[in-house]
Design a protein around this motif. Structure first.
Motif, PDB file in Angstrom:
ATOM      1  N   VAL A 127     -26.053  16.104  92.957  1.00 30.54           N
ATOM      2  CA  VAL A 127     -27.496  16.167  92.770  1.00 30.54           C
ATOM      3  C   VAL A 127     -28.005  14.784  92.374  1.00 30.54           C
ATOM      4  O   VAL A 127     -27.401  14.101  91.536  1.00 30.54           O
ATOM      5  CB  VAL A 127     -27.851  17.200  91.678  1.00 30.54           C
ATOM      6  N   GLU A 128     -29.096  14.360  92.971  1.00 30.34           N
ATOM      7  CA  GLU A 128     -29.645  13.047  92.657  1.00 30.34           C
ATOM      8  C   GLU A 128     -29.955  12.946  91.164  1.00 30.34           C
ATOM      9  O   GLU A 128     -30.577  13.836  90.577  1.00 30.34           O
ATOM     10  CB  GLU A 128     -30.909  12.784  93.468  1.00 30.34           C
ATOM     11  N   GLN A 129     -29.504  11.835  90.558  1.00 31.76           N
ATOM     12  CA  GLN A 129     -29.654  11.628  89.120  1.00 31.76           C
ATOM     13  C   GLN A 129     -30.681  10.535  88.834  1.00 31.76           C
ATOM     14  O   GLN A 129     -30.668   9.471  89.476  1.00 31.76           O
ATOM     15  CB  GLN A 129     -28.308  11.218  88.501  1.00 31.76           C
ATOM     16  N   ASP A 130     -31.536  10.793  87.881  1.00 34.02           N
ATOM     17  CA  ASP A 130     -32.527   9.785  87.480  1.00 34.02           C
ATOM     18  C   ASP A 130     -31.823   8.534  86.978  1.00 34.02           C
ATOM     19  O   ASP A 130     -30.899   8.604  86.152  1.00 34.02           O
ATOM     20  CB  ASP A 130     -33.440  10.328  86.368  1.00 34.02           C
ATOM     21  N   THR A 147     -27.979  15.111  97.840  1.00 36.63           N
ATOM     22  CA  THR A 147     -29.271  15.631  98.279  1.00 36.63           C
ATOM     23  C   THR A 147     -30.353  14.982  97.423  1.00 36.63           C
ATOM     24  O   THR A 147     -30.398  15.170  96.211  1.00 36.63           O
ATOM     25  CB  THR A 147     -29.341  17.162  98.131  1.00 36.63           C
ATOM     26  N   ARG A 148     -31.227  14.226  98.075  1.00 39.20           N
ATOM     27  CA  ARG A 148     -32.244  13.473  97.338  1.00 39.20           C
ATOM     28  C   ARG A 148     -33.549  14.255  97.264  1.00 39.20           C
ATOM     29  O   ARG A 148     -33.716  15.322  97.868  1.00 39.20           O
ATOM     30  CB  ARG A 148     -32.456  12.117  98.004  1.00 39.20           C
ATOM     31  N   ASP A 149     -34.483  13.707  96.537  1.00 40.21           N
ATOM     32  CA  ASP A 149     -35.762  14.374  96.320  1.00 40.21           C
ATOM     33  C   ASP A 149     -36.549  14.583  97.608  1.00 40.21           C
ATOM     34  O   ASP A 149     -37.437  15.435  97.671  1.00 40.21           O
ATOM     35  CB  ASP A 149     -36.621  13.578  95.332  1.00 40.21           C
ATOM     36  N   ASP A 150     -36.248  13.787  98.644  1.00 35.65           N
ATOM     37  CA  ASP A 150     -36.953  13.956  99.917  1.00 35.65           C
ATOM     38  C   ASP A 150     -36.415  15.140 100.717  1.00 35.65           C
ATOM     39  O   ASP A 150     -36.888  15.427 101.821  1.00 35.65           O
ATOM     40  CB  ASP A 150     -36.887  12.676 100.756  1.00 35.65           C
ATOM     41  N   GLY A 151     -35.379  15.825 100.169  1.00 38.43           N
ATOM     42  CA  GLY A 151     -34.810  16.989 100.834  1.00 38.43           C
ATOM     43  C   GLY A 151     -33.722  16.663 101.821  1.00 38.43           C
ATOM     44  O   GLY A 151     -33.063  17.579 102.349  1.00 38.43           O
ATOM     45  N   ASN A 152     -33.489  15.381 102.103  1.00 38.63           N
ATOM     46  CA  ASN A 152     -32.451  14.971 103.037  1.00 38.63           C
ATOM     47  C   ASN A 152     -31.135  14.703 102.313  1.00 38.63           C
ATOM     48  O   ASN A 152     -31.097  14.554 101.094  1.00 38.63           O
ATOM     49  CB  ASN A 152     -32.884  13.712 103.796  1.00 38.63           C
ATOM     50  N   THR A 153     -30.065  14.646 103.093  1.00 36.95           N
ATOM     51  CA  THR A 153     -28.730  14.407 102.536  1.00 36.95           C
ATOM     52  C   THR A 153     -28.231  13.016 102.924  1.00 36.95           C
ATOM     53  O   THR A 153     -28.523  12.518 104.018  1.00 36.95           O
ATOM     54  CB  THR A 153     -27.737  15.472 103.035  1.00 36.95           C
TER      55      THR A 153
END
Length: 450
Positions: free
Chosen positions: A80-83, A132-138
């Protein structure tokens, strides 16, 4: 046409396929590292689910290494994308977790796009962060360039699996055979490019006999690929299923060598397939060498062989397995215009939390202890109709526990099962209207061991 089904079955088993011991070892190692990562405290908020087989591992096209080389298996690690994290941090976090383990410390090597687990002298597993980034793409990550690379191997695997079904499972065997020929020739084409080029030649509207067995499928796809690339002066565009070119890793010289070999292979295959029974084995040997057909000769000389060389390679009938015609009195009259897909989905983790995901995206690989749902989708047969289901257990564990199954039952358009023990299994559905089976499809299920 002389299919030589038994010869191809034995040749694949004895000379091409990864043997069952090494396959089970690979499966066990993947399960072990998945369990380790899932239970690791530092990765609890980072991981997005179980690891996902990709590439030749997911497609089941790994072959026996040539000349003592090891083989590799690629595995996606959903994250999961991390801040605040840069791309390099995902690979570094994965490597740090593995370095904390006495089991993996000496095996884990930090690569540009992955962490490599090296099981010396046999194989290695490439663990690829899959974000998986916030833009919904992998994306996968490139550590040294510190960048995200847009990819969707899950979509590619699902596409490959769909084409494999269209060929009744023979596409996988064709890719293995062509990789076998490639490794013994001057052709230097990456496996992913070769597999994609062959899969792209699959046509749902192909002739009834084009994919009827391994020999026919092999000849049909190689001939189609030869005719496709022969007029080209440059490597073709090979779609990775999200609009990017896989063939950018194919050199001009590699492409020219491939074109030359395809011309030769296509000619030899056509001659062998069209030869009469007395000549066909020798003609196939011009392609595959003197090993082709030797297992059959050994059998005739009294050497005991297993039952794997049946008319239905890798799907041998089990004791007590039912047949829809013999056991249920349903006539089979498959209509090429009528189609159906069995779509299997599994629970995302051991706790069953989250959305069920299609099996096709992981090459039908399923960990133990998952809930499974199988649904009828895309059926073109007009309602009303009945659905008859067969759930088939296979493999050594099914045999040792005397749990082959294989009964056929009329059920609804969705059924629920569970992944209870290791092995190759499958779920088959028949669409029956007015007492006649008009369409059928099979969902393979490879359950990984503990």
């Amino acid at each position: 046409m002389t299919a030589r089904v038994r010869e191809f079955n034995f040749f694949l088993r004895d000379y091409v396929n990864l043997n069952s011991t090494r396959t089970k070892t690979l499966h066990s190692r993947v399960t072990a590292v998945n369990t380790f990562l899932t239970d690791h405290s530092d990765l609890g908020d980072v991981l997005g689910g179980d690891v996902v087989p990709q590439g030749s591992f997911a497609h089941k096209t790994i072959i026996r290494p040539h000349s003592g080389n090891d083989f590799d298996a690629d595995v996606l690690v959903p994250m999961v994308e991390q801040d605040g994290w840069e791309p390099k941090h995902y690979t570094q976090a994965l490597h740090k977790a593995l370095q904390s383990s006495a089991r993996y410390r000496d095996k884990a090597m930090l690569g540009k796009r992955c962490v490599k687990l090296d099981y010396a002298g046999d194989f290695h597993i490439d663990l690829v962060p899959f974000v998986t980034r916030d833009d919904g793409n992998t994306y996968i990550t490139h550590r040294t360039r510190n960048e995200f690379i847009r990819q969707d191997p899950v979509a590619y695997t699902a596409w490959f699996e769909d084409n494999n079904r269209t060929t009744h499972g023979h596409l996988v065997r064709v890719v293995r055979l062509i990789k076998y020929l490639r490794d013994r020739s001057s052709v230097q084409v990456p496996s992913v490019v070769l597999s994609a080029l062959l899969a792209e030649r699959v046509r749902s509207f192909a002739g009834m006999n084009d994919y009827v067995n391994v020999a026919a499928t092999l000849t049909s796809l190689v001939k189609a690929l030869h005719e496709y690339v022969d007029p080209m002066s440059m490597p073709p565009w090979v779609d990775d299923r999200i609009g990017q070119n896989l063939a950018d890793r194919l050199t001009q010289s590699g492409f020219e060598n491939l074109k030359s070999q395809l011309k030769t292979w296509s000619k030899l295959m056509t001659e062998a397939l069209e030869a009469n029974a007395d000549e066909s084995v020798e003609k196939w040997r011009k392609l595959f060498g003197e090993s082709f057909g030797t297992s059959i000769r050994e059998a005739s000389e009294g050497v005991a062989l297993t039952a794997s060389a049946t008319s239905y390679y890798e799907k041998s009938p089990a004791p007590g397995e039912q047949d829809i015609q013999k056991d249920h009195g349903i006539r089979i009259a498959l209509d090429p215009k009528q189609r159906v897909r069995v779509v299997g989905r599994m629970s995302p983790n051991r706790k069953g939390i989250g959305r069920y995901r299609p099996l096709g995206g992981s090459g039908n690989h399923v960990p133990l202890g998952r809930s499974l749902r199988f649904s009828i989708e895309g059926c073109t047969v007009a309602k009303p109709f009945d659905v008859y289901w067969k759930v088939r257990n296979a493999g050594e564990e099914a045999a040792s526990r005397n749990m082959f199954r294989g009964e056929i039952r009329k059920r609804g358009e969705q059924i629920t099962e569970s992944s209870n023990f290791y092995g190759q299994h499958w779920v088959e559905a028949w669409i029956v209207k007015d007492g006649v089976a008009l369409a059928t499809d099979t969902q393979d299920v490879t359950i990984l061991p503990n």
